[in-house]
Design a protein around this motif. Structure first.
Motif, PDB file in Angstrom:
ATOM      1  N   GLN A   1      -2.487 -26.183 -23.514  1.00 38.08           N
ATOM      2  CA  GLN A   1      -1.908 -24.931 -23.998  1.00 38.08           C
ATOM      3  C   GLN A   1      -0.388 -25.068 -24.062  1.00 38.08           C
ATOM      4  O   GLN A   1       0.248 -25.479 -23.106  1.00 38.08           O
ATOM      5  CB  GLN A   1      -2.274 -23.789 -23.058  1.00 38.08           C
ATOM      6  N   VAL A   2       0.172 -24.711 -25.207  1.00 33.53           N
ATOM      7  CA  VAL A   2       1.615 -24.802 -25.382  1.00 33.53           C
ATOM      8  C   VAL A   2       2.278 -23.559 -24.813  1.00 33.53           C
ATOM      9  O   VAL A   2       1.864 -22.436 -25.093  1.00 33.53           O
ATOM     10  CB  VAL A   2       1.968 -24.942 -26.871  1.00 33.53           C
ATOM     11  N   GLN A   3       3.325 -23.785 -24.025  1.00 30.56           N
ATOM     12  CA  GLN A   3       4.077 -22.674 -23.445  1.00 30.56           C
ATOM     13  C   GLN A   3       5.558 -22.961 -23.481  1.00 30.56           C
ATOM     14  O   GLN A   3       5.990 -24.110 -23.298  1.00 30.56           O
ATOM     15  CB  GLN A   3       3.667 -22.447 -21.987  1.00 30.56           C
ATOM     16  N   LEU A   4       6.333 -21.909 -23.699  1.00 36.27           N
ATOM     17  CA  LEU A   4       7.787 -21.944 -23.573  1.00 36.27           C
ATOM     18  C   LEU A   4       8.152 -20.879 -22.558  1.00 36.27           C
ATOM     19  O   LEU A   4       7.817 -19.707 -22.738  1.00 36.27           O
ATOM     20  CB  LEU A   4       8.468 -21.650 -24.908  1.00 36.27           C
ATOM     21  N   VAL A   5       8.835 -21.282 -21.503  1.00 37.47           N
ATOM     22  CA  VAL A   5       9.172 -20.343 -20.438  1.00 37.47           C
ATOM     23  C   VAL A   5      10.682 -20.342 -20.233  1.00 37.47           C
ATOM     24  O   VAL A   5      11.266 -21.371 -19.857  1.00 37.47           O
ATOM     25  CB  VAL A   5       8.458 -20.706 -19.126  1.00 37.47           C
ATOM     26  N   GLU A   6      11.293 -19.183 -20.481  1.00 39.81           N
ATOM     27  CA  GLU A   6      12.735 -19.034 -20.305  1.00 39.81           C
ATOM     28  C   GLU A   6      13.063 -18.584 -18.884  1.00 39.81           C
ATOM     29  O   GLU A   6      12.251 -17.921 -18.221  1.00 39.81           O
ATOM     30  CB  GLU A   6      13.320 -17.994 -21.272  1.00 39.81           C
ATOM     31  N   SER A   7      14.260 -18.928 -18.463  1.00 39.99           N
ATOM     32  CA  SER A   7      14.774 -18.455 -17.185  1.00 39.99           C
ATOM     33  C   SER A   7      16.297 -18.454 -17.247  1.00 39.99           C
ATOM     34  O   SER A   7      16.888 -19.065 -18.149  1.00 39.99           O
ATOM     35  CB  SER A   7      14.289 -19.327 -16.028  1.00 39.99           C
ATOM     36  N   GLY A   8      16.908 -17.762 -16.288  1.00 36.27           N
ATOM     37  CA  GLY A   8      18.367 -17.793 -16.192  1.00 36.27           C
ATOM     38  C   GLY A   8      19.075 -16.547 -16.675  1.00 36.27           C
ATOM     39  O   GLY A   8      20.301 -16.451 -16.566  1.00 36.27           O
ATOM     40  N   GLY A   9      18.340 -15.598 -17.223  1.00 37.21           N
ATOM     41  CA  GLY A   9      18.983 -14.370 -17.659  1.00 37.21           C
ATOM     42  C   GLY A   9      19.438 -13.534 -16.474  1.00 37.21           C
ATOM     43  O   GLY A   9      19.115 -13.822 -15.326  1.00 37.21           O
ATOM     44  N   GLY A  10      20.199 -12.474 -16.774  1.00 40.40           N
ATOM     45  CA  GLY A  10      20.666 -11.599 -15.710  1.00 40.40           C
ATOM     46  C   GLY A  10      21.803 -10.730 -16.164  1.00 40.40           C
ATOM     47  O   GLY A  10      22.069 -10.594 -17.363  1.00 40.40           O
ATOM     48  N   LEU A  11      22.471 -10.141 -15.184  1.00 44.98           N
ATOM     49  CA  LEU A  11      23.602  -9.241 -15.430  1.00 44.98           C
ATOM     50  C   LEU A  11      24.898  -9.962 -15.072  1.00 44.98           C
ATOM     51  O   LEU A  11      25.004 -10.549 -13.983  1.00 44.98           O
ATOM     52  CB  LEU A  11      23.446  -7.980 -14.581  1.00 44.98           C
ATOM     53  N   VAL A  12      25.865  -9.911 -15.967  1.00 43.80           N
ATOM     54  CA  VAL A  12      27.138 -10.581 -15.736  1.00 43.80           C
ATOM     55  C   VAL A  12      28.249  -9.729 -16.332  1.00 43.80           C
ATOM     56  O   VAL A  12      28.032  -8.989 -17.299  1.00 43.80           O
ATOM     57  CB  VAL A  12      27.126 -11.996 -16.352  1.00 43.80           C
ATOM     58  N   GLN A  13      29.438  -9.831 -15.776  1.00 44.83           N
ATOM     59  CA  GLN A  13      30.583  -9.111 -16.321  1.00 44.83           C
ATOM     60  C   GLN A  13      31.141  -9.839 -17.533  1.00 44.83           C
ATOM     61  O   GLN A  13      30.985 -11.062 -17.673  1.00 44.83           O
ATOM     62  CB  GLN A  13      31.663  -8.964 -15.264  1.00 44.83           C
ATOM     63  N   ALA A  14      31.793  -9.081 -18.393  1.00 44.99           N
ATOM     64  CA  ALA A  14      32.433  -9.675 -19.559  1.00 44.99           C
ATOM     65  C   ALA A  14      33.389 -10.780 -19.118  1.00 44.99           C
ATOM     66  O   ALA A  14      34.114 -10.632 -18.129  1.00 44.99           O
ATOM     67  CB  ALA A  14      33.188  -8.615 -20.348  1.00 44.99           C
ATOM     68  N   GLY A  15      33.348 -11.886 -19.841  1.00 45.02           N
ATOM     69  CA  GLY A  15      34.155 -13.040 -19.497  1.00 45.02           C
ATOM     70  C   GLY A  15      33.437 -14.034 -18.605  1.00 45.02           C
ATOM     71  O   GLY A  15      33.925 -15.162 -18.412  1.00 45.02           O
ATOM     72  N   GLY A  16      32.293 -13.644 -18.091  1.00 40.77           N
ATOM     73  CA  GLY A  16      31.535 -14.510 -17.212  1.00 40.77           C
ATOM     74  C   GLY A  16      30.645 -15.484 -17.959  1.00 40.77           C
ATOM     75  O   GLY A  16      30.685 -15.581 -19.192  1.00 40.77           O
ATOM     76  N   SER A  17      29.833 -16.204 -17.201  1.00 38.55           N
ATOM     77  CA  SER A  17      28.972 -17.242 -17.759  1.00 38.55           C
ATOM     78  C   SER A  17      27.550 -17.112 -17.241  1.00 38.55           C
ATOM     79  O   SER A  17      27.324 -16.613 -16.137  1.00 38.55           O
ATOM     80  CB  SER A  17      29.505 -18.631 -17.391  1.00 38.55           C
ATOM     81  N   LEU A  18      26.629 -17.582 -18.038  1.00 40.15           N
ATOM     82  CA  LEU A  18      25.226 -17.714 -17.657  1.00 40.15           C
ATOM     83  C   LEU A  18      24.674 -18.971 -18.303  1.00 40.15           C
ATOM     84  O   LEU A  18      25.154 -19.391 -19.366  1.00 40.15           O
ATOM     85  CB  LEU A  18      24.390 -16.515 -18.121  1.00 40.15           C
ATOM     86  N   ARG A  19      23.657 -19.539 -17.682  1.00 45.33           N
ATOM     87  CA  ARG A  19      22.975 -20.691 -18.257  1.00 45.33           C
ATOM     88  C   ARG A  19      21.495 -20.375 -18.365  1.00 45.33           C
ATOM     89  O   ARG A  19      20.825 -20.155 -17.351  1.00 45.33           O
ATOM     90  CB  ARG A  19      23.171 -21.929 -17.385  1.00 45.33           C
ATOM     91  N   LEU A  20      21.001 -20.365 -19.582  1.00 48.14           N
ATOM     92  CA  LEU A  20      19.578 -20.151 -19.823  1.00 48.14           C
ATOM     93  C   LEU A  20      18.866 -21.489 -19.895  1.00 48.14           C
ATOM     94  O   LEU A  20      19.421 -22.474 -20.382  1.00 48.14           O
ATOM     95  CB  LEU A  20      19.357 -19.385 -21.119  1.00 48.14           C
ATOM     96  N   SER A  21      17.631 -21.495 -19.436  1.00 45.52           N
ATOM     97  CA  SER A  21      16.777 -22.670 -19.537  1.00 45.52           C
ATOM     98  C   SER A  21      15.482 -22.302 -20.244  1.00 45.52           C
ATOM     99  O   SER A  21      15.026 -21.165 -20.162  1.00 45.52           O
ATOM    100  CB  SER A  21      16.442 -23.227 -18.153  1.00 45.52           C
ATOM    101  N   CYS A  22      14.904 -23.263 -20.938  1.00 49.37           N
ATOM    102  CA  CYS A  22      13.605 -23.084 -21.580  1.00 49.37           C
ATOM    103  C   CYS A  22      12.783 -24.327 -21.300  1.00 49.37           C
ATOM    104  O   CYS A  22      13.108 -25.415 -21.801  1.00 49.37           O
ATOM    105  CB  CYS A  22      13.759 -22.870 -23.070  1.00 49.37           C
ATOM    106  N   ALA A  23      11.739 -24.161 -20.515  1.00 48.34           N
ATOM    107  CA  ALA A  23      10.859 -25.274 -20.185  1.00 48.34           C
ATOM    108  C   ALA A  23       9.635 -25.235 -21.086  1.00 48.34           C
ATOM    109  O   ALA A  23       8.920 -24.228 -21.119  1.00 48.34           O
ATOM    110  CB  ALA A  23      10.449 -25.203 -18.724  1.00 48.34           C
ATOM    111  N   ALA A  24       9.410 -26.318 -21.809  1.00 47.53           N
ATOM    112  CA  ALA A  24       8.249 -26.419 -22.688  1.00 47.53           C
ATOM    113  C   ALA A  24       7.144 -27.207 -21.998  1.00 47.53           C
ATOM    114  O   ALA A  24       7.401 -28.127 -21.227  1.00 47.53           O
ATOM    115  CB  ALA A  24       8.632 -27.094 -23.997  1.00 47.53           C
ATOM    116  N   SER A  25       5.920 -26.827 -22.282  1.00 48.29           N
ATOM    117  CA  SER A  25       4.774 -27.556 -21.750  1.00 48.29           C
ATOM    118  C   SER A  25       3.685 -27.615 -22.810  1.00 48.29           C
ATOM    119  O   SER A  25       3.622 -26.779 -23.701  1.00 48.29           O
ATOM    120  CB  SER A  25       4.245 -26.895 -20.478  1.00 48.29           C
ATOM    121  N   GLY A  26       2.852 -28.615 -22.722  1.00 49.76           N
ATOM    122  CA  GLY A  26       1.741 -28.755 -23.653  1.00 49.76           C
ATOM    123  C   GLY A  26       2.003 -29.698 -24.805  1.00 49.76           C
ATOM    124  O   GLY A  26       1.068 -30.254 -25.385  1.00 49.76           O
TER     125      GLY A  26
END
Length: 120
Positions: A1-26
């Motif tokens: 089964q093919v899956q894409l799973v995102e992670s890393g979202g959230g709340l941040v102040q303007a000017g800040g940083s975030l790193r999103l990840s996407c893990a694929a399987s299948g």
């Protein structure tokens, strides 16, 4: 089964940083990318990357602030988001298929989405 799973979202102040990840399987994909959708808005292309990792594509609104990358050994893609703005607030979706394109209808595989909220 093919899956894409995102992670890393959230709340941040303007000017800040975030790193999103996407893990694929299948399976592996030649092209992977990110779209986003703000409340009441349409799905918007953010970035895409080809298998070799050197061919990358960005929306004008994020170029110079966001960086897309991938680790094929881990079958995972990343989106480093710097200098975030309130207008970057959206649900971010991981996508994957054979050809890197800015058209959402060209991607058959989508993740469930991860929320990114940037406060002013």
């Amino acid at each position: 089964q093919v899956q894409l799973v995102e992670s890393g979202g959230g709340l941040v102040q303007a000017g800040g940083s975030l790193r999103l990840s996407c893990a694929a399987s299948g399976r592996t994909f030649n092209a992977m990318g990110w779209f986003r959708q703000a409340p009441g808005g349409e799905r918007e292309f953010v970035a895409a990357i080809a298998w070799n990792g050197r061919s990358t594509y960005y929306a004008d609104s994020v170029r110079g602030r966001f960086t897309i990358s991938r680790d094929n050994a881990k079958n995972t893609m990343y989106l480093q988001m710097n200098s975030l703005k309130p207008e970057d607030t959206a649900v971010y979706y991981c996508v994957a298929d054979e050809i890197a394109t800015m058209l959402p209808e060209q991607y058959d595989y989508w993740g469930q989405g991860t929320q990114v909220t940037v406060s002013s």
